[in-house]
Each structure stands twice: as structure tokens, then as C-alpha cells.
Enzyme design. Structure first.
Site: not given
Ligand SMILES: Cc1cc2nc3c(=O)[nH]c(=O)nc-3n(C[C@H](O)[C@H](O)[C@H](O)COP(=O)(O)OP(=O)(O)OC[C@H]3O[C@@H](n4cnc5c(N)ncnc54)[C@H](O)[C@@H]3O)c2cc1C
Length: 246
Positions: A91, A101, A104, A173, A195, A200
Site C-alpha cells: 500500500m 481490504e 478487522g 486485533r 512501476h 517489487r
Molecule cells: C526494495 C524496497 C525497499 C524499501 N524500503 C523502504 C523503507 O525502508 N522505508 C520506507 O518507508 N519505504 C521503503 N520502501 C517503499 C518506497 O520508498 C516507496 O514508498 C514504494 O516503493 C512506492 O514507490 P513509489 O512512491 O515510487 O510509488 P507510488 O506511490 O505508486 O508513486 C508512483 C510515482 O509517482 C510519483 N509520486 C507519487 N507520490 C509523489 C509525491 N508525493 N511527490 C512527488 N512524486 C510523487 C513518483 O514519481 C513515484 O515514483 C521500499 C521499497 C522498495 C522497493
């Protein structure tokens, strides 16, 4: 004779995740349809199918040059069953996703919990950012299985005790661990799915490697297989261009 009453529940232990594509409107033609409006205006879907080589080339060009919006005019809804810790990671994907989802608060949660199977590497070696997973010893495997089963049994017993005493489901829960299975509908489009899959899953064709937790990767692999069947040209172009979402 023991004074402990017999438990009125049975813990189910699972090591798998399930992903079912429950509905979709998603095909490669949806990408072409959206892309060609900018050059030739409106076209029927039949017309789009006339020149497959050109269609393949156009999808590849859109992917390569990261023209992302034509990949958004489609929809896939998945029913996913996985442990709560997987959903917590899932999420984090906010853009182009809708989630619902199981609750609970409104229903009693069932005693179904996650344990890693023999294929799940248990031990992390190396420092953060530069590590790998190895199998682990038989003792570590035995401890993991036993500790998880004992802890789930105790936690779920406490949950049931609180419910029996009249405590609300939404309060009780809190004692349940993140290894509990949950289920959700997740709806996305090909762009948001790419993406997700790019981050993932681990794949030899990825030009930007990612190191996901194995359990969310298992979900990603099943989603990718379902999507590849619906949009084979888009999936092939995703692979050919380094598995980076456009
Ligand atoms: C291997 C791995 C390890 C990770 N470890 C951690 C961790 O230790 N701690 C943790 O907190 N998270 C962790 N994450 C989560 C990660 O930081 C991202 O929150 C998650 O992968 C979702 O990616 P996203 O924000 O690109 O995706 P989405 O939320 O679907 O966003 C898609 C795209 O939209 C744009 N976007 C979305 N929201 C914004 C915004 N507010 N401002 C600007 N652009 C935006 C960006 O280009 C982004 O890539 C991990 C992820 C992975 C894959």
C-alpha cells in the site's frame, strides 16, 4: 489432567500467496488506441489490429521514450491473499492503485498465519544496501517454524479470549502479529503495475535492480504472469526496455 481448556480454534499455517485476476479491460489495443489519437485521431479497435508489426513498434517506442499515459487506459482488478506485512509494503504504492481490504473491525479475523517454506532463504549477510540472503541452518529453520507457530497460537488465543470477554474486534486485533493473512482487491492499470513490478521483483533484464522482500515479490510475479497474458506486446516492450515503467 491439565486445567488448560482445549482451544476452540485451529491455527492454519501457509507459505504461499494467492493472486486472482477477477476482472479486467486490458489489451495491447488499448495502448495503441490511446497513442494514435494524437496522430490519426479516432480509430476502431479492428483497424488497430491490421498491422501487428507497426503496433509492436509503436508500443516499443512509447515504452523506450517513456510516453507513459497511453498505458493507463486499461484496468485490472486482483484479489490477493497474503500476510499483513506484505500489504503494508504494497500500500505504499499510491499512484494508479485502488485498494479495499477485509476489515478487522467488522469481522472476526481467521487464524491463518504465514511461515516460510524450505525455499525461503532465512539469513541476511552483509551491510544494508549491499547484502544477500543465504539458506540458513537446520537449527535456524526449526527455530523459525517453532517460534512462529507458538507465537501465533498464543496471540490468536488471546484475541479469542478478549472477544469472548466482550472486547470489541477493533481493540482485540491489536494483539495479532503481521504474519496474519489478509485479503484485498487491488485495481491498477498497466503503467502503475509496471512501476510496482519494477520495484517489487528481481529480474535479470532489469536495468535498475531492486531488492524486494521475497514475499511481496511472490505476489508481483503472479500479477506479472496474469498481466503478460493480457498485454503480451506491452509486457515484451517492458522487458526489452529494462523493466522501467514509462
Ligand atoms: C526494495 C524496497 C525497499 C524499501 N524500503 C523502504 C523503507 O525502508 N522505508 C520506507 O518507508 N519505504 C521503503 N520502501 C517503499 C518506497 O520508498 C516507496 O514508498 C514504494 O516503493 C512506492 O514507490 P513509489 O512512491 O515510487 O510509488 P507510488 O506511490 O505508486 O508513486 C508512483 C510515482 O509517482 C510519483 N509520486 C507519487 N507520490 C509523489 C509525491 N508525493 N511527490 C512527488 N512524486 C510523487 C513518483 O514519481 C513515484 O515514483 C521500499 C521499497 C522498495 C522497493
Amino acid at each position: 489432567m491439565s486445567d488448560t481448556p482445549e482451544a476452540d480454534f485451529k491455527i492454519e499455517l501457509r507459505s504461499d500467496v494467492t493472486v486472482e485476476l477477477v476482472k479486467h479491460t486490458a489489451s495491447d489495443a488499448d495502448v495503441l488506441f490511446a497513442a494514435r489519437v494524437s496522430t490519426v485521431g479516432e480509430q476502431s479497435l479492428d483497424e488497430l489490429k491490421k498491422d501487428p508489426e507497426r503496433s509492436k513498434g509503436l508500443i516499443n517506442y512509447l515504452m523506450r521514450d517513456r510516453h507513459g499515459s497511453p498505458f493507463e487506459h486499461n484496468s485490472m482488478t486482483f484479489l490477493i491473499s497474503a500476510p499483513i506485512f506484505v500489504f503494508r509494503e504494497f500500500m505504499r504504492h499510491r499512484v494508479g492503485w485502488s485498494y479495499n481490504e477485509e476489515s478487522g473491525r467488522y469481522r472476526e479475523l481467521q487464524p491463518v498465519f504465514y511461515v516460510p517454506d524450505a525455499s525461503r532463504k532465512l539469513v541476511q549477510e552483509g551491510r544494508p544496501g549491499k547484502y544477500r540472503f543465504v539458506e540458513g541452518t537446520e537449527a535456524q529453520r526449526e527455530l523459525t517454524a517453532r517460534a512462529m507457530a507458538d507465537s501465533y497460537e498464543q496471540a490468536y488465543g488471546t484475541y479469542r479470549e478478549m472477544l469472548a470477554a466482550g472486547v470489541a474486534r477493533e481493540v482485540a486485533r491489536a494483539v495479532l502479529p503481521v504474519g496474519l493473512y489478509s485479503s484485498m482487491y487491488a485495481t491498477c492499470n498497466a503503467r502503475s503495475l509496471m512501476h510496482f513490478i519494477g520495484l517489487r521483483t528481481q529480474h535479470e533484464l532489469a536495468k535498475v535492480p531492486s531488492f524486494p522482500q521475497r514475499e511481496i515479490e511472490m505476489v508481483g510475479e503472479k500479477m506479472e504472469a496474469a498481466w503478460a497474458g493480457l498485454m503480451p506486446l506491452t509486457h515484451a516492450a517492458f522487458n526489452a526496455n529494462g523493466r522501467v515503467a514509462p
